[in-house]
Design a protein around this motif. Structure first.
Motif, PDB file in Angstrom:
ATOM      1  N   VAL A 105       0.836  -1.211   0.000  1.00  0.00           N
ATOM      2  CA  VAL A 105       0.000   0.000   0.000  1.00  0.00           C
ATOM      3  C   VAL A 105       0.868   1.258   0.000  1.00  0.00           C
ATOM      4  O   VAL A 105       0.574   2.225  -0.718  1.00  0.00           O
ATOM      5  CB  VAL A 105      -0.959  -0.017   1.213  1.00  0.00           C
ATOM      6  CG1 VAL A 105      -1.635   1.338   1.377  1.00  0.00           C
ATOM      7  CG2 VAL A 105      -2.013  -1.109   1.036  1.00  0.00           C
ATOM      8  N   TYR A 109       0.592   4.004  -3.082  1.00  0.00           N
ATOM      9  CA  TYR A 109       0.042   5.347  -2.847  1.00  0.00           C
ATOM     10  C   TYR A 109       1.090   6.417  -2.546  1.00  0.00           C
ATOM     11  O   TYR A 109       0.765   7.599  -2.567  1.00  0.00           O
ATOM     12  CB  TYR A 109      -0.968   5.290  -1.700  1.00  0.00           C
ATOM     13  CG  TYR A 109      -2.236   4.573  -2.099  1.00  0.00           C
ATOM     14  CD1 TYR A 109      -3.173   5.181  -2.930  1.00  0.00           C
ATOM     15  CD2 TYR A 109      -2.491   3.278  -1.673  1.00  0.00           C
ATOM     16  CE1 TYR A 109      -4.334   4.526  -3.323  1.00  0.00           C
ATOM     17  CE2 TYR A 109      -3.653   2.597  -2.062  1.00  0.00           C
ATOM     18  CZ  TYR A 109      -4.555   3.234  -2.877  1.00  0.00           C
ATOM     19  OH  TYR A 109      -5.697   2.570  -3.271  1.00  0.00           O
ATOM     20  N   GLN A 110       2.338   6.012  -2.285  1.00  0.00           N
ATOM     21  CA  GLN A 110       3.317   7.025  -1.889  1.00  0.00           C
ATOM     22  C   GLN A 110       4.590   7.031  -2.736  1.00  0.00           C
ATOM     23  O   GLN A 110       5.130   8.102  -3.017  1.00  0.00           O
ATOM     24  CB  GLN A 110       3.702   6.829  -0.413  1.00  0.00           C
ATOM     25  CG  GLN A 110       2.536   6.991   0.549  1.00  0.00           C
ATOM     26  CD  GLN A 110       2.954   6.801   2.002  1.00  0.00           C
ATOM     27  OE1 GLN A 110       4.097   7.049   2.382  1.00  0.00           O
ATOM     28  NE2 GLN A 110       2.035   6.352   2.827  1.00  0.00           N
ATOM     29  N   TYR A 112       5.359   4.878  -5.680  1.00  0.00           N
ATOM     30  CA  TYR A 112       5.287   3.975  -6.827  1.00  0.00           C
ATOM     31  C   TYR A 112       6.315   4.301  -7.913  1.00  0.00           C
ATOM     32  O   TYR A 112       7.072   3.425  -8.351  1.00  0.00           O
ATOM     33  CB  TYR A 112       3.881   4.023  -7.414  1.00  0.00           C
ATOM     34  CG  TYR A 112       3.603   3.012  -8.501  1.00  0.00           C
ATOM     35  CD1 TYR A 112       3.137   1.746  -8.198  1.00  0.00           C
ATOM     36  CD2 TYR A 112       3.789   3.359  -9.848  1.00  0.00           C
ATOM     37  CE1 TYR A 112       2.854   0.818  -9.194  1.00  0.00           C
ATOM     38  CE2 TYR A 112       3.520   2.432 -10.844  1.00  0.00           C
ATOM     39  CZ  TYR A 112       3.055   1.172 -10.509  1.00  0.00           C
ATOM     40  OH  TYR A 112       2.792   0.266 -11.505  1.00  0.00           O
ATOM     41  N   ASN A 205      -6.771  -0.675  -6.817  1.00  0.00           N
ATOM     42  CA  ASN A 205      -6.482   0.436  -5.906  1.00  0.00           C
ATOM     43  C   ASN A 205      -7.160   1.725  -6.364  1.00  0.00           C
ATOM     44  O   ASN A 205      -7.489   1.878  -7.544  1.00  0.00           O
ATOM     45  CB  ASN A 205      -4.953   0.657  -5.834  1.00  0.00           C
ATOM     46  CG  ASN A 205      -4.221  -0.590  -5.378  1.00  0.00           C
ATOM     47  OD1 ASN A 205      -4.454  -1.094  -4.280  1.00  0.00           O
ATOM     48  ND2 ASN A 205      -3.334  -1.108  -6.219  1.00  0.00           N
ATOM     49  N   TRP A 206      -7.335   2.627  -5.427  1.00  0.00           N
ATOM     50  CA  TRP A 206      -8.012   3.896  -5.697  1.00  0.00           C
ATOM     51  C   TRP A 206      -7.361   4.648  -6.857  1.00  0.00           C
ATOM     52  O   TRP A 206      -8.051   5.233  -7.695  1.00  0.00           O
ATOM     53  CB  TRP A 206      -7.946   4.789  -4.452  1.00  0.00           C
ATOM     54  CG  TRP A 206      -9.119   4.694  -3.522  1.00  0.00           C
ATOM     55  CD1 TRP A 206      -9.120   4.164  -2.256  1.00  0.00           C
ATOM     56  CD2 TRP A 206     -10.447   5.172  -3.722  1.00  0.00           C
ATOM     57  NE1 TRP A 206     -10.359   4.261  -1.685  1.00  0.00           N
ATOM     58  CE2 TRP A 206     -11.193   4.878  -2.575  1.00  0.00           C
ATOM     59  CE3 TRP A 206     -11.074   5.813  -4.788  1.00  0.00           C
ATOM     60  CZ2 TRP A 206     -12.537   5.213  -2.429  1.00  0.00           C
ATOM     61  CZ3 TRP A 206     -12.423   6.145  -4.662  1.00  0.00           C
ATOM     62  CH2 TRP A 206     -13.144   5.844  -3.494  1.00  0.00           C
ATOM     63  N   ASN A 207      -6.044   4.690  -6.877  1.00  0.00           N
ATOM     64  CA  ASN A 207      -5.349   5.521  -7.867  1.00  0.00           C
ATOM     65  C   ASN A 207      -5.084   4.780  -9.176  1.00  0.00           C
ATOM     66  O   ASN A 207      -4.390   5.296 -10.046  1.00  0.00           O
ATOM     67  CB  ASN A 207      -4.046   6.065  -7.283  1.00  0.00           C
ATOM     68  CG  ASN A 207      -3.078   4.967  -6.881  1.00  0.00           C
ATOM     69  OD1 ASN A 207      -3.343   3.770  -7.089  1.00  0.00           O
ATOM     70  ND2 ASN A 207      -1.955   5.341  -6.301  1.00  0.00           N
TER      71      ASN A 207
END
Length: 210
Positions: A105, A109-110, A112, A205-207
Motif C-alpha cells: 500500500v 500510494y506514496q 510507486y 487500488n483507488w489511484n
C-alpha cells in the motif's frame, strides 16, 4: 438465513479478502457500494468508528476494520483453526500478510514511480518467509495453517494476486506459493468470483496503479 451487507467503495482494496471469504463460504451477502461523492460529504464517515470503511452489517450489528471483519466471520463460520494453537498460528500468518500488505500500500500510494523497481527486487525477501512456512504444513500442499482453509488464506491469496499483477513473475522461484495460488484460485466459488464481471470491473487500488 443470515444476510451480511458489506459496505465499501468500488475498488478491491481492503474489502477484497472479505469478498473472497463470503463467496467461498457460500454465505448470503450483498454489497452496498459507497460513491466518492457520498464519502466526501462526510456524514457516512462520521458514523464509522475510526472514520474508515469497510463495514460489515448483520441486522443491527455493525463492525469496522477489515481484519476485525475477517476474524469475526472466521469465528462465525469455523475458519479459525481446530484449536487455540492453530488460531495463534493463523493470527501470526495474517499479521505477516498485513506487514506485506502495508508495504504494498505504501508503494502504491506514496512511492510507486521512484521505488517500484526496488520493491520488486526486494520482494523475494518477503516471499521466502511465506514459502518456508507453507512448506512446514503438509509439505506445502494444502493451506497456510492446518488442514482446512482459514481467514488467513483469503487474506494471503488476495495479497499474492495483487503482487502477481505488480510483478507477474514474482512467484517463479517459489513453487509452493505458485501452486498455492493456483489451488485456491481453482476452488469453484473463488474461481467463479474471480471470473465474474463485478470483480473484473473493480480497480485494485483507488489511484489505479497496480
Amino acid at each position: 438465513m443470515v444476510m451480511y451487507t458489506l459496505q465499501y467503495f468500488h475498488v478491491r482494496g481492503r474489502a477484497q479478502p472479505i469478498r473472497i471469504l463470503l463467496e467461498d463460504q457460500d454465505l448470503n451477502w450483498e454489497e452496498k457500494v459507497v460513491s466518492p461523492e457520498t464519502w466526501h460529504q462526510g456524514d457516512l464517515k462520521k458514523t464509522c468508528v475510526f472514520g474508515q470503511l469497510p463495514a460489515l452489517i448483520k441486522s443491527d450489528f455493525i463492525i469496522f476494520q477489515s481484519n476485525t471483519i475477517l476474524r469475526y466471520l472466521a469465528r462465525e463460520h469455523d475458519l479459525y483453526g481446530k484449536d487455540k494453537q492453530e488460531a495463534a498460528l493463523i493470527d501470526m500468518v495474517n499479521d505477516g500478510v498485513e506487514d506485506l500488505r502495508s508495504k504494498y500500500v505504501k508503494l502504491i500510494y506514496q512511492t510507486y514511480d521512484e521505488e517500484k523497481e526496488q520493491y520488486i527486487k526486494n520482494l523475494p525477501n518477503d516471499l521466502q518467509h511465506f514459502e518456508c512456512h507453507l512448506s512446514k504444513n503438509n509439505a506445502g500442499k494444502g493451506f497456510i495453517v492446518g488442514d482446512k482453509i482459514s481467514f488467513a488464506d483469503y487474506s494471503f491469496l488476495d495479497v499474492l494476486l495483487n503482487h502477481l499483477v505488480l510483478a507477474p513473475s514474482c512467484l517463479q522461484d517459489f513453487p509452493l506459493l505458485k501452486a498455492y495460488v493456483e489451488r485456491l484460485s481453482a476452488r469453484p466459488k473463488i474461481k467463479s468470483f474471480l471470473e465474474c464481471d463485478a470483480h473484473k470491473s473493480r480497480p485494485i487500488n483507488w489511484n489505479h496503479k497496480q
